[in-house]
Scaffold this motif. Structure first.
Motif, mmCIF file in Angstrom:
data_model
loop_
_atom_site.group_PDB
_atom_site.id
_atom_site.type_symbol
_atom_site.label_atom_id
_atom_site.label_comp_id
_atom_site.label_asym_id
_atom_site.label_seq_id
_atom_site.Cartn_x
_atom_site.Cartn_y
_atom_site.Cartn_z
ATOM 1 N N GLU A 23 16.639 1.740 0.280
ATOM 2 C CA GLU A 23 15.453 2.450 0.798
ATOM 3 C C GLU A 23 14.180 1.896 0.174
ATOM 4 O OE1 GLU A 23 15.008 4.716 3.240
ATOM 5 O OE2 GLU A 23 17.098 4.281 3.693
ATOM 6 N N ALA A 24 14.214 1.672 -1.134
ATOM 7 C CA ALA A 24 13.013 1.201 -1.839
ATOM 8 C C ALA A 24 12.609 -0.206 -1.399
ATOM 9 C CB ALA A 24 13.224 1.244 -3.346
ATOM 10 N N VAL A 25 13.599 -0.986 -0.968
ATOM 11 C CA VAL A 25 13.256 -2.314 -0.451
ATOM 12 C C VAL A 25 12.501 -2.149 0.875
ATOM 13 C CG1 VAL A 25 14.204 -4.454 0.512
ATOM 14 C CG2 VAL A 25 15.061 -3.567 -1.661
ATOM 15 N N LYS A 26 12.874 -1.131 1.629
ATOM 16 C CA LYS A 26 12.145 -0.863 2.879
ATOM 17 C C LYS A 26 10.797 -0.230 2.572
ATOM 18 C CE LYS A 26 15.999 0.898 4.923
ATOM 19 N NZ LYS A 26 16.665 1.750 5.905
ATOM 20 N N GLU A 27 10.798 0.807 1.749
ATOM 21 C CA GLU A 27 9.544 1.471 1.378
ATOM 22 C C GLU A 27 9.739 2.220 0.067
ATOM 23 O OE1 GLU A 27 8.091 4.460 4.093
ATOM 24 O OE2 GLU A 27 6.237 4.712 2.950
ATOM 25 N N LEU A 28 8.856 1.942 -0.886
ATOM 26 C CA LEU A 28 8.956 2.582 -2.194
ATOM 27 C C LEU A 28 8.209 3.917 -2.193
ATOM 28 C CD1 LEU A 28 9.816 2.367 -5.231
ATOM 29 C CD2 LEU A 28 7.591 1.288 -5.656
ATOM 30 N N ASP A 29 8.945 5.002 -2.349
ATOM 31 C CA ASP A 29 8.353 6.335 -2.529
ATOM 32 C C ASP A 29 7.152 6.637 -1.618
ATOM 33 O OD1 ASP A 29 10.212 6.634 -4.539
ATOM 34 O OD2 ASP A 29 8.833 6.008 -6.123
ATOM 35 N N ASN A 30 7.343 6.511 -0.321
ATOM 36 C CA ASN A 30 6.263 6.829 0.647
ATOM 37 C C ASN A 30 4.968 6.080 0.390
ATOM 38 O OD1 ASN A 30 7.929 8.815 1.915
ATOM 39 N ND2 ASN A 30 7.447 10.193 0.211
ATOM 40 N N SER A 31 5.072 4.870 -0.112
ATOM 41 C CA SER A 31 3.859 4.115 -0.429
ATOM 42 C C SER A 31 3.444 3.193 0.713
ATOM 43 C CB SER A 31 4.094 3.263 -1.680
ATOM 44 O OG SER A 31 5.093 2.286 -1.404
ATOM 45 N N LYS A 32 4.276 3.140 1.765
ATOM 46 C CA LYS A 32 4.058 2.224 2.888
ATOM 47 C C LYS A 32 4.272 0.760 2.483
ATOM 48 C CE LYS A 32 1.866 5.116 6.148
ATOM 49 N NZ LYS A 32 2.200 6.369 5.511
ATOM 50 N N LEU A 33 4.722 0.544 1.271
ATOM 51 C CA LEU A 33 4.976 -0.817 0.793
ATOM 52 C C LEU A 33 6.380 -0.892 0.208
ATOM 53 C CD1 LEU A 33 1.555 -1.474 -0.989
ATOM 54 C CD2 LEU A 33 2.335 -2.564 1.125
ATOM 55 N N SER A 34 6.929 -2.109 0.267
ATOM 56 C CA SER A 34 8.253 -2.309 -0.300
ATOM 57 C C SER A 34 8.154 -2.525 -1.811
ATOM 58 C CB SER A 34 8.898 -3.547 0.335
ATOM 59 O OG SER A 34 9.971 -3.999 -0.475
ATOM 60 N N LEU A 35 9.211 -2.114 -2.501
ATOM 61 C CA LEU A 35 9.338 -2.404 -3.934
ATOM 62 C C LEU A 35 9.116 -3.883 -4.220
ATOM 63 C CD1 LEU A 35 10.511 -1.893 -6.892
ATOM 64 C CD2 LEU A 35 12.754 -2.305 -5.875
ATOM 65 N N GLU A 37 7.287 -6.103 -2.675
ATOM 66 C CA GLU A 37 6.042 -6.747 -2.235
ATOM 67 C C GLU A 37 4.822 -6.165 -2.939
ATOM 68 O OE1 GLU A 37 5.156 -6.136 1.923
ATOM 69 O OE2 GLU A 37 5.418 -3.968 1.771
ATOM 70 N N ILE A 38 5.037 -5.414 -4.010
ATOM 71 C CA ILE A 38 3.883 -4.878 -4.751
ATOM 72 C C ILE A 38 3.745 -5.611 -6.076
ATOM 73 C CG2 ILE A 38 3.969 -2.587 -3.695
ATOM 74 C CD1 ILE A 38 5.376 -1.640 -6.334
ATOM 75 N N SER A 39 2.568 -5.537 -6.653
ATOM 76 C CA SER A 39 2.342 -6.206 -7.929
ATOM 77 C C SER A 39 3.198 -5.576 -9.033
ATOM 78 C CB SER A 39 0.869 -6.081 -8.327
ATOM 79 O OG SER A 39 0.714 -6.505 -9.670
ATOM 80 N N HIS A 40 3.734 -6.442 -9.870
ATOM 81 C CA HIS A 40 4.452 -5.901 -11.033
ATOM 82 C C HIS A 40 3.469 -5.295 -12.034
ATOM 83 C CE1 HIS A 40 3.304 -9.981 -11.980
ATOM 84 N NE2 HIS A 40 3.473 -9.738 -13.273
ATOM 85 N N ARG A 41 2.175 -5.541 -11.833
ATOM 86 C CA ARG A 41 1.152 -4.919 -12.694
ATOM 87 C C ARG A 41 0.636 -3.602 -12.098
ATOM 88 N NH1 ARG A 41 1.999 -8.043 -17.136
ATOM 89 N NH2 ARG A 41 2.021 -10.236 -16.561
ATOM 90 N N SER A 42 1.189 -3.218 -10.959
ATOM 91 C CA SER A 42 0.755 -1.948 -10.360
ATOM 92 C C SER A 42 1.289 -0.790 -11.193
ATOM 93 C CB SER A 42 1.285 -1.830 -8.931
ATOM 94 O OG SER A 42 2.705 -1.813 -8.954
ATOM 95 N N LYS A 43 0.603 0.361 -11.089
ATOM 96 C CA LYS A 43 1.062 1.524 -11.840
ATOM 97 C C LYS A 43 2.490 1.880 -11.420
ATOM 98 C CE LYS A 43 0.075 6.214 -13.319
ATOM 99 N NZ LYS A 43 1.465 6.622 -13.217
ATOM 100 N N ALA A 44 2.751 1.754 -10.110
ATOM 101 C CA ALA A 44 4.084 2.118 -9.612
ATOM 102 C C ALA A 44 5.167 1.316 -10.326
ATOM 103 C CB ALA A 44 4.159 1.890 -8.106
ATOM 104 N N PHE A 45 4.957 0.006 -10.478
ATOM 105 C CA PHE A 45 6.022 -0.763 -11.126
ATOM 106 C C PHE A 45 6.034 -0.595 -12.644
ATOM 107 C CE2 PHE A 45 8.443 -4.090 -13.033
ATOM 108 C CZ PHE A 45 9.641 -3.892 -12.371
ATOM 109 N N ILE A 46 4.853 -0.482 -13.244
ATOM 110 C CA ILE A 46 4.827 -0.262 -14.703
ATOM 111 C C ILE A 46 5.587 1.028 -15.046
ATOM 112 C CG2 ILE A 46 3.310 0.259 -16.676
ATOM 113 C CD1 ILE A 46 1.308 -1.772 -15.453
ATOM 114 N N ASP A 47 5.410 2.049 -14.208
ATOM 115 C CA ASP A 47 6.163 3.300 -14.427
ATOM 116 C C ASP A 47 7.670 3.069 -14.336
ATOM 117 O OD1 ASP A 47 3.806 4.643 -14.765
ATOM 118 O OD2 ASP A 47 3.836 5.675 -12.816
#
Ligand SMILES: *Cc1c(COP(=O)(O)O)cnc(C)c1O
Length: 354
Positions: A23-35, A37-47
């Motif tokens: 699911e997260a590869v399709k969309e991470l936590d209702n973010s409209k973005l995939s796990l 395809e987001i920056s590893h420096r984003s708050k979402a990934f740092i968390d």
């Protein structure tokens, strides 16, 4: 048909973990973005990284005890040299209990003197050596807690004054013991923690920074620690999925509860190996691994019959490693007891019909 996955690695993960990761590869936590395809420096990934590190320390009882959890790449095989690079000044001791220990020794020799403190090579690694003396002047003592290929496992951790380093690739999070006996341990994710692509390293920070050599940044635990495993782009999918699996472990009651379940599975399979006249175990009884049970047919001409029974029952991944032959039932955390019961049924059917 439902399959029963006894693969030694990459290996079984809980269905719900696999589902959440997909699911997260399709969309991470209702973010409209995939796990992925987001920056590893984003708050979402740092968390996500913080939670993964936090959970690894909590599960092993090492939170607030001077340890740091790292997620690095290169597999356990890179740790064979990274441990030596960071810790071996003059002399290290290794307990040689199988192919993986042997490879760790080979790499360590590039960095200093290596003493093979004990070895079970004389009997194709079917036991864990117990009578040995650890020299008093070691930079560290290295062991492999579970020998994936041969199906042996340390039931107690050797006492030593030297810092203790362990390869726990195939039994990390599988049982409760005092992890604070170790100064450094590591585990490639793909056996009992997550997908291939990351390696968990837990290190006592006070043992770092003591060797005189220069260490390349990527291989320096101190640098990896100071950058919270983000010196470069971390393997985001492998870390995320490992984190989900650690959540699952906690929901199961933690490593204590899983240790009991793993013990039950091991008792089932070894009980049948010992009872059934068509089979014999490979590993020394007292050293048998709860994770990987290695066994052979007493009459190899029954191989086709047994393989047929297993296939019909949906058993997958049972073939033994080429250096042992026969069969290996890997029973990692996510393998249900039912799967072991089905394997035992196949063994009993073989005995009855042939
Ligand atoms: C599989 C395994 C390794 C090798 O792991 P990689 O991540 O493939 O480098 C090392 N040690 C043990 C005990 C293993 O089971």
């Amino acid at each position: 048909m439902q399959l029963h996955n006894f693969s030694a690695g990459p290996s079984i993960l809980p269905k719900e973990v696999m589902h959440q990761a997909a699911e997260a590869v399709k969309e991470l936590d209702n973010s409209k973005l995939s796990l992925i395809e987001i920056s590893h420096r984003s708050k979402a990934f740092i968390d996500i990284m913080d939670e993964a590190c936090e959970r690894a320390l909590k599960l092993t009882g090492l939170k607030d005890k001077g340890y740091k959890a790292l997620f690095v790449q290169g597999g356990a095989s890179l740790q064979f040299l990274m441990a030596a690079y960071n810790l071996l000044e003059k002399k290290a001791g290794y307990l040689n209990t199988g192919t993986w220990s042997d490879k760790a020794i080979k790499e360590a020799k590039l960095f200093g003197e290596v003493i093979e403190v004990s070895s079970s090579k004389d009997k194709n690694y079917n036991y864990i050596p117990k009578d040995f003396t650890v020299p008093s002047d070691l930079d560290y003592l290295h062991l492999t807690t579970n020998n994936t290929i041969f199906g042996t496992q340390y039931k107690s951790i050797p006492e030593t004054n030297a810092p203790l380093v362990a390869d726990m690739s195939s039994d990390i999070f599988s049982r409760a013991f005092d992890y604070s006996k170790f100064d450094l341990f590591y585990a490639g994710a793909q056996k009992n923690m997550g997908p291939a692509g990351t390696t968990l390293v837990i290190v006592k920070e006070s043992i770092l920074g003591k060797v005189s050599r220069m260490i390349p940044s990527m291989l320096d635990y101190k640098i990896q620690a100071s950058k919270d495993s983000m010196f470069n782009t971390p393997p985001v999918f492998a870390v995320y999925t490992s984190m989900l699996n650690m959540r699952w472990i906690e929901a199961q009651g933690g490593i204590e509860a899983l240790g009991i379940k793993n013990g039950t599975k091991a008792t089932l399979i070894y009980g049948e190996i010992d009872r059934n006249s068509k089979f014999e175990g490979f590993a020394n009884k007292e050293d048998r691994s709860d994770m990987n049970a290695t066994f052979n047919l007493t009459d190899p001409s029954l191989a086709d019959a047994f393989d047929g029974l297993c296939q019909a029952a949906g058993i997958s991944g049972l073939k033994g490693h080429r250096s042992v032959g026969g069969y290996r039932a890997s029973m990692y955390n996510a393998l249900p007891i039912d799967s072991v019961e089905i394997l035992v049924d196949c063994m009993q059917t073989l005995e009855k019909n042939y």
